[in-house]
Each structure stands twice: as structure tokens, then as C-alpha cells.
Design a protein around this motif. Sequence first.
Motif, PDB file in Angstrom:
ATOM      1  N   ALA A 146      -3.310   5.064   5.476  1.00 53.57           N
ATOM      2  CA  ALA A 146      -3.417   5.146   6.765  1.00 53.57           C
ATOM      3  C   ALA A 146      -4.572   4.381   7.172  1.00 53.57           C
ATOM      4  N   ALA A 147      -4.820   3.658   8.427  1.00 54.63           N
ATOM      5  CA  ALA A 147      -5.777   2.741   8.856  1.00 54.63           C
ATOM      6  C   ALA A 147      -6.305   3.176  10.093  1.00 54.63           C
ATOM      7  N   THR A 148      -7.506   2.818  10.294  1.00 53.63           N
ATOM      8  CA  THR A 148      -8.277   2.942  11.600  1.00 53.63           C
ATOM      9  C   THR A 148      -8.969   1.803  11.825  1.00 53.63           C
ATOM     10  N   ALA A 149      -8.910   1.189  13.123  1.00 55.80           N
ATOM     11  CA  ALA A 149     -10.102   0.310  13.559  1.00 55.80           C
ATOM     12  C   ALA A 149     -10.548   0.473  14.853  1.00 55.80           C
ATOM     13  N   THR A 150     -11.808   1.064  14.809  1.00 56.37           N
ATOM     14  CA  THR A 150     -12.527   1.237  16.215  1.00 56.37           C
ATOM     15  C   THR A 150     -13.967   1.212  16.021  1.00 56.37           C
ATOM     16  N   GLY A 151     -14.620   0.911  17.114  1.00 58.48           N
ATOM     17  CA  GLY A 151     -16.273   0.897  17.086  1.00 58.48           C
ATOM     18  C   GLY A 151     -16.599   0.010  16.166  1.00 58.48           C
ATOM     19  N   GLY A 152     -15.968  -1.163  16.074  1.00 60.49           N
ATOM     20  CA  GLY A 152     -16.625  -2.367  15.177  1.00 60.49           C
ATOM     21  C   GLY A 152     -16.385  -2.057  13.677  1.00 60.49           C
ATOM     22  N   ARG A 153     -15.471  -0.847  13.421  1.00 59.50           N
ATOM     23  CA  ARG A 153     -15.462  -0.704  11.960  1.00 59.50           C
ATOM     24  C   ARG A 153     -13.814  -0.372  11.638  1.00 59.50           C
ATOM     25  N   ALA A 154     -13.345  -0.734  10.436  1.00 59.20           N
ATOM     26  CA  ALA A 154     -12.259  -0.624   9.763  1.00 59.20           C
ATOM     27  C   ALA A 154     -12.021   0.383   8.598  1.00 59.20           C
ATOM     28  N   THR A 155     -11.174   1.263   8.471  1.00 60.68           N
ATOM     29  CA  THR A 155     -11.045   1.958   7.395  1.00 60.68           C
ATOM     30  C   THR A 155      -9.682   2.101   7.046  1.00 60.68           C
ATOM     31  N   ILE A 156      -9.569   1.861   5.830  1.00 59.63           N
ATOM     32  CA  ILE A 156      -8.037   2.341   5.153  1.00 59.63           C
ATOM     33  C   ILE A 156      -8.122   3.512   4.109  1.00 59.63           C
ATOM     34  N   THR A 157      -7.238   4.531   4.366  1.00 56.19           N
ATOM     35  CA  THR A 157      -7.365   5.546   3.588  1.00 56.19           C
ATOM     36  C   THR A 157      -6.233   5.539   2.675  1.00 56.19           C
ATOM     37  N   LEU A 158      -6.237   5.831   1.291  1.00 58.50           N
ATOM     38  CA  LEU A 158      -5.225   5.927   0.404  1.00 58.50           C
ATOM     39  C   LEU A 158      -5.233   7.258  -0.296  1.00 58.50           C
ATOM     40  N   LEU A 159      -4.113   7.906  -0.208  1.00 59.37           N
ATOM     41  CA  LEU A 159      -4.017   9.346  -0.998  1.00 59.37           C
ATOM     42  C   LEU A 159      -3.110   9.093  -2.122  1.00 59.37           C
ATOM     43  N   THR A 160      -3.322   9.463  -3.347  1.00 62.64           N
ATOM     44  CA  THR A 160      -2.445   9.320  -4.252  1.00 62.64           C
ATOM     45  C   THR A 160      -2.609  10.767  -4.985  1.00 62.64           C
ATOM     46  N   ARG A 161      -1.279  11.358  -5.251  1.00 60.91           N
ATOM     47  CA  ARG A 161      -1.135  12.649  -5.769  1.00 60.91           C
ATOM     48  C   ARG A 161      -0.299  12.159  -7.303  1.00 60.91           C
ATOM     49  N   ARG A 162      -0.902  13.034  -8.182  1.00 64.94           N
ATOM     50  CA  ARG A 162      -0.540  12.855  -9.615  1.00 64.94           C
ATOM     51  C   ARG A 162       0.948  13.317  -9.637  1.00 64.94           C
ATOM     52  N   VAL A 163       1.598  12.304 -10.262  1.00 64.75           N
ATOM     53  CA  VAL A 163       3.202  12.609 -10.564  1.00 64.75           C
ATOM     54  C   VAL A 163       3.303  13.438 -11.757  1.00 64.75           C
ATOM     55  N   SER A 164       2.680  12.610 -12.856  1.00 67.95           N
ATOM     56  CA  SER A 164       2.669  13.227 -14.148  1.00 67.95           C
ATOM     57  C   SER A 164       2.418  14.413 -14.276  1.00 67.95           C
TER      58      SER A 164
ATOM     59  N   LEU B  67       0.698  -1.200   0.146  1.00 69.96           N
ATOM     60  CA  LEU B  67      -0.061  -0.051  -0.036  1.00 69.96           C
ATOM     61  C   LEU B  67       0.880   1.183  -0.057  1.00 69.96           C
ATOM     62  N   THR B  68       2.045   1.436   0.697  1.00 68.43           N
ATOM     63  CA  THR B  68       2.819   2.392   0.880  1.00 68.43           C
ATOM     64  C   THR B  68       3.662   2.592  -0.286  1.00 68.43           C
ATOM     65  N   ALA B  69       3.917   1.613  -0.791  1.00 64.07           N
ATOM     66  CA  ALA B  69       4.838   1.760  -2.148  1.00 64.07           C
ATOM     67  C   ALA B  69       4.185   2.151  -3.404  1.00 64.07           C
ATOM     68  N   LEU B  70       2.577   1.897  -3.170  1.00 66.31           N
ATOM     69  CA  LEU B  70       1.971   2.137  -4.551  1.00 66.31           C
ATOM     70  C   LEU B  70       1.137   3.497  -4.504  1.00 66.31           C
ATOM     71  N   THR B  71       1.142   4.135  -3.005  1.00 67.14           N
ATOM     72  CA  THR B  71       0.332   5.486  -3.017  1.00 67.14           C
ATOM     73  C   THR B  71       1.367   6.524  -2.444  1.00 67.14           C
TER      74      THR B  71
END
Length: 129
Positions: free
Chosen positions: A110-128, A102-106
Motif C-alpha cells: 500500500a502507498a500514501t502520499a500526503t502532507g509532503g510525505r510518502a509512505t510505502i507499506t509492504l506486508l509479507t507473511r511467511r509461506v514456508s 511490489l504486489t507480486a513479491l509481497t
Amino acid sequence: MEPVIEDDVVLLTVPADVGYLGVLRTATAGLAARLHFALDEIEDLRIAVDEACAMLLAIATRGAELECRFSVTDDALTVEVTVSTVPGARLPSESSFAWKVLTALTTSAAATATGGRATITLLTRRVSG
């Protein structure tokens, strides 16, 4: 006074089942293409979204839904994937192979897991240009 720039936001919810990941990959590619990402950047982001979803599917409750929120700005795409999780669920550690992918491709992940829910957030900025 600085102008306020609103993000374009796309919300997509699919069953938490591997058979529906193609829908999320296609949506990711379409939005990245709209931002004029290079083909290799689009493919990297598709793979990252697939990997993030696989992590979440492994800890999802039966009958859960993957909620995917795409935020589009002038030069970046943020993908936030959330699922309800089984009790005691844990995401892979940041030293795991899956997390390194994940970190190599974006730009960032970041990830969070609380209250019976898990979230993964990916940010990708355009390089070209």
C-alpha cells in the motif's frame, strides 16, 4: 481475556541516497531470516524493499532521510518506508510495472502520499512452514 502480543519494532533511518539501500536490504534479510522465511522469500522481500525505496527516492526532497520501520510478528514482517517529498510528488500508479513488482513479491502493498510525505507499506507473511 486474549493475551496482547507486542510486535517487535525496528526503526532505521538512512540518508535518501541509493548508496544506503544496501543497509535496508541487509536489515530486511536479517529480520526475515529471524522469522525463518525461506531463502526465496527473503530474496523476494529484499527486492520489494529495494523497489519501494527506488520509488520513494525518485520523489524525495534534497537531503531527505528514508525512515524504515520494520514490524515483526510470529509469521509476518511489515516494512514501512517513509520519505519527505518534493511539492506535487506522485507515486507510480498501481498499474505501473514497479507497483506490479511490489504486489507480486509481497503479501500486500500500500502507498500514501500526503502532507509532503510518502509512505510505502509492504506486508509479507511467511509461506514456508
